[in-house]
Scaffold this active site. Structure first.
Site, mmCIF file in Angstrom:
data_model
loop_
_atom_site.group_PDB
_atom_site.id
_atom_site.type_symbol
_atom_site.label_atom_id
_atom_site.label_comp_id
_atom_site.label_asym_id
_atom_site.label_seq_id
_atom_site.Cartn_x
_atom_site.Cartn_y
_atom_site.Cartn_z
ATOM 1 N N HIS A 307 0.849 -1.183 0.000
ATOM 2 C CA HIS A 307 0.000 0.000 0.000
ATOM 3 C C HIS A 307 0.880 1.226 0.000
ATOM 4 O O HIS A 307 1.949 1.217 0.609
ATOM 5 C CB HIS A 307 -0.900 0.011 1.250
ATOM 6 C CG HIS A 307 -2.065 0.908 1.097
ATOM 7 N ND1 HIS A 307 -1.984 2.251 1.357
ATOM 8 C CD2 HIS A 307 -3.330 0.668 0.678
ATOM 9 C CE1 HIS A 307 -3.164 2.795 1.109
ATOM 10 N NE2 HIS A 307 -3.991 1.866 0.688
ATOM 11 N N ASP A 364 -8.115 -4.932 -0.091
ATOM 12 C CA ASP A 364 -8.635 -5.732 -1.201
ATOM 13 C C ASP A 364 -8.317 -7.209 -1.078
ATOM 14 O O ASP A 364 -8.850 -8.024 -1.824
ATOM 15 C CB ASP A 364 -8.057 -5.212 -2.529
ATOM 16 C CG ASP A 364 -8.642 -3.866 -2.883
ATOM 17 O OD1 ASP A 364 -9.831 -3.675 -2.603
ATOM 18 O OD2 ASP A 364 -7.919 -3.025 -3.425
HETATM 19 N N1 ACO Z 1 4.091 -7.703 -4.845
HETATM 20 C C1 ACO Z 1 5.432 -7.742 -4.972
HETATM 21 N N2 ACO Z 1 6.260 -6.675 -4.814
HETATM 22 C C2 ACO Z 1 5.675 -5.514 -4.495
HETATM 23 C C3 ACO Z 1 4.279 -5.383 -4.331
HETATM 24 C C4 ACO Z 1 3.482 -6.543 -4.529
HETATM 25 N N3 ACO Z 1 2.158 -6.486 -4.396
HETATM 26 N N4 ACO Z 1 3.978 -4.097 -4.024
HETATM 27 C C5 ACO Z 1 5.141 -3.455 -3.976
HETATM 28 N N5 ACO Z 1 6.179 -4.291 -4.255
HETATM 29 C C6 ACO Z 1 7.613 -3.964 -4.249
HETATM 30 C C7 ACO Z 1 7.994 -3.187 -5.485
HETATM 31 O O1 ACO Z 1 8.430 -4.042 -6.530
HETATM 32 C C8 ACO Z 1 9.121 -2.327 -4.953
HETATM 33 O O2 ACO Z 1 10.264 -3.148 -4.840
HETATM 34 P P1 ACO Z 1 11.743 -2.507 -5.098
HETATM 35 O O3 ACO Z 1 11.921 -1.499 -4.003
HETATM 36 O O4 ACO Z 1 12.660 -3.675 -4.986
HETATM 37 O O5 ACO Z 1 11.707 -1.892 -6.463
HETATM 38 C C9 ACO Z 1 8.668 -1.984 -3.528
HETATM 39 O O6 ACO Z 1 7.827 -3.085 -3.139
HETATM 40 C C10 ACO Z 1 7.900 -0.671 -3.404
HETATM 41 O O7 ACO Z 1 6.797 -0.701 -4.334
HETATM 42 P P2 ACO Z 1 6.220 0.550 -5.090
HETATM 43 O O8 ACO Z 1 5.491 0.078 -6.310
HETATM 44 O O9 ACO Z 1 7.294 1.572 -5.265
HETATM 45 O O10 ACO Z 1 5.201 1.087 -3.998
HETATM 46 P P3 ACO Z 1 4.019 2.087 -4.277
HETATM 47 O O11 ACO Z 1 3.743 2.745 -2.982
HETATM 48 O O12 ACO Z 1 4.340 2.954 -5.459
HETATM 49 O O13 ACO Z 1 2.823 1.125 -4.708
HETATM 50 C C11 ACO Z 1 0.926 -0.283 -4.667
HETATM 51 C C12 ACO Z 1 1.768 0.749 -3.893
HETATM 52 C C13 ACO Z 1 0.561 0.275 -6.047
HETATM 53 C C14 ACO Z 1 -0.370 -0.520 -3.880
HETATM 54 C C15 ACO Z 1 1.727 -1.594 -4.805
HETATM 55 O O14 ACO Z 1 2.064 -2.108 -3.536
HETATM 56 C C16 ACO Z 1 0.998 -2.663 -5.625
HETATM 57 O O15 ACO Z 1 1.098 -2.657 -6.868
HETATM 58 N N6 ACO Z 1 0.221 -3.592 -4.949
HETATM 59 C C17 ACO Z 1 -0.569 -4.571 -5.645
HETATM 60 C C18 ACO Z 1 -1.874 -3.948 -6.134
HETATM 61 C C19 ACO Z 1 -2.844 -3.685 -5.017
HETATM 62 O O16 ACO Z 1 -3.107 -4.536 -4.177
HETATM 63 N N7 ACO Z 1 -3.442 -2.473 -5.061
HETATM 64 C C20 ACO Z 1 -4.485 -2.085 -4.094
HETATM 65 C C21 ACO Z 1 -3.979 -1.037 -3.171
HETATM 66 S S1 ACO Z 1 -5.214 -0.684 -1.957
HETATM 67 C C22 ACO Z 1 -6.283 0.333 -2.750
HETATM 68 O O17 ACO Z 1 -5.989 1.025 -3.679
HETATM 69 C C23 ACO Z 1 -7.640 0.286 -2.311
#
Ligand code: ACO
Length: 428
Positions: A307, A364
């Site tokens: 998140h 979610d």
């Molecule tokens: N699975 C695996 N790796 C992940 C995940 C995941 N679900 N989420 C983040 N990471 C990793 C990224 O690859 C990144 O790794 P790195 O530092 O080695 O490059 C690190 O964790 C940080 O991730 P970011 O994408 O920079 O974090 P951001 O805050 O931009 O993204 C997000 C948040 C979009 C929610 C992300 O965690 C994601 O894509 N999750 C899956 C989709 C999801 O469940 N979305 C619902 C969110 S809740 C809502 O909107 C109601």
């Protein structure tokens, strides 16, 4: 005395006011920085940028705190109803018995949608995604209520737009459900409460007396309350930025619905259940998928994990995890995807990759399993999220509008070509 920070750029000093929120959060006010220095700030994805001040929701991602208008989400989810929470978010206070009754009555006067809107449903292909239909239908309300276009509406007129939107959304969502099945739509029954009426229009049968299990009604209240508001996320920021151009409420919320649709935002609930299904169909080896999620060369992510702001736990996920077990038990449903979800959660939570990056299940992760148990198709999950988020979008739109905030217009750092001469086509 107001606090100030000093910024030193290339030997020149600039003073920046420090703004302190009611929960002691500090922010640097950089709004005048460009005027005095020519400098803009860069923050891709607005990861550390406050776009506004707001009195609606307090969220502390490190401590897993979420409060609507000061009330902890745990208390609201346990004790309140969705309509009461909607009132709280939009008008700022919990309603008295009389105020809630008036609110409910006003809403029940507007639950019907114009019969001409039915023609939209005939026009959509039978397999069109519910979110595409929803954003279109909500935007179309502005065509049916042209008085909503007036940015200088009186408070009473503005309130009528709000009431209409709250009232018509459950009817629209339930009609999308009925149309997906090819069933005749059900009209609102205004003696039922908001959530019960929605469920009746969704699962009721015209030819039979329909009883909705109270377990389902209570679960729906909880889900909608937990989704009702979440400060400046992607869809809410969209609603505010569209509305900041004095765009009407319906069009602004329609834009928010489109933003919510994306799988990185509200669309994640559909993506989670599809992911759990494919893990199950692939033999149920969760560690294989955890490895895939960790592999930088593999675009796969664990949907429902991570998140932008919660870096400890998502308090909504905590409530839903418990609710999920309870609801499935009460309804006597055995869902193998719940077992996969539990295993996946455990493997990921013990894994260094997820621990290091503070990736925990989000709201979610469990909501889809509950929605499915209640009888919804996975394509409808994000529409249900939108139904829940509606009071939050309305509250934020109203706050922005009432505070007469300026039009949203971020800056950029240009990194393209510098000036060059036009080259005639035959010389390229
Ligand atoms: N699975 C695996 N790796 C992940 C995940 C995941 N679900 N989420 C983040 N990471 C990793 C990224 O690859 C990144 O790794 P790195 O530092 O080695 O490059 C690190 O964790 C940080 O991730 P970011 O994408 O920079 O974090 P951001 O805050 O931009 O993204 C997000 C948040 C979009 C929610 C992300 O965690 C994601 O894509 N999750 C899956 C989709 C999801 O469940 N979305 C619902 C969110 S809740 C809502 O909107 C109601």
């Amino acid at each position: 005395m107001s606090e100030k920070a000093t910024l030193n750029v290339e030997g020149k000093e600039y003073e920046l006011p420090i703004i302190t929120g009611t929960e002691n959060e500090k922010a640097l006010d950089i709004s005048k920085l460009r005027g005095s220095s020519g400098i803009v700030t860069l923050d891709r994805g607005y990861k550390n940028t406050g776009a506004t001040t707001s009195a609606i929701t307090f969220l502390d991602g490190e401590r897993g705190i979420l409060r609507y208008r000061g009330y902890p989400i745990e208390q609201l989810a346990e004790k309140s109803t969705f309509l009461e929470v909607a009132y709280l978010l939009i008008y700022g206070e919990l309603p008295s018995v009389q105020k809630l009754e008036d609110f409910r009555n006003k809403i029940s006067e507007h639950t019907m949608i114009h019969e001409d809107m039915k023609k939209f449903f005939d026009g959509f292909p039978s397999n069109s995604h519910p979110m595409g239909q929803l954003s279109c239908l909500v935007g179309a309300l502005s065509a049916f209520y042209p008085e909503s276009l007036n940015p200088d509406a009186t408070e009473e007129e503005e309130n009528l737009n709000i009431i209409r939107l709250l009232a018509k959304m459950p009817t629209i969502v339930s009609w999308i459900h009925k149309k997906s099945l090819g069933h005749p739509v059900m009209y609102p029954k205004n003696d039922l409460n908001y959530v019960h009426n929605f469920l009746n229009m969704t699962f009721g049968q015209i030819t039979e007396e329909t009883e909705i299990d109270p377990v389902i009604i209570n679960a729906m209240h909880k889900l909608l309350i937990l989704h009702a508001e979440h400060e400046q996320n992607c869809s809410t920021s969209t609603v505010r930025i569209v509305g900041s151009a004095d765009t009407n409420l319906y069009a602004s919320v329609s834009a928010g619905i489109s933003a919510l649709w994306g799988p990185l935002h509200g669309g994640a609930n559909q993506a989670v259940i599809e992911m759990l299904e494919s893990i199950k169909n692939d033999g149920g080896d969760v560690s294989k998928y955890v490895e895939k999620a960790k592999d930088r060369n593999d675009p796969f992510r664990l949907m429902g994990f991570g998140h932008r702001v919660y870096k400890n736990f998502d308090p909504r996920a905590k409530i839903l995890k418990e609710a999920c077990h309870e609801i499935l038990d009460k309804l006597g449903i055995k869902d193998p995807t719940l077992d996969i979800a539990m295993q996946l959660e455990q493997v990921a939570l013990d894994d260094e990759y997820f621990i290091e990056r503070k990736l925990y299940p989000n709201v979610d992760f469990y909501s889809g399993i509950i929605y499915r148990a209640l009888g919804f198709a996975s394509e409808e999950f994000t529409v249900l999220f939108a139904l829940g988020r509606l009071p939050g979008w309305i509250a934020q739109w109203k706050e922005m509008h009432d505070n007469k905030e300026p039009i949203g217009r971020p800056r950029q750092i240009y990194v393209g070509e510098t000036e060059r001469e036009y080259v005639d086509i035959e010389n390229r």
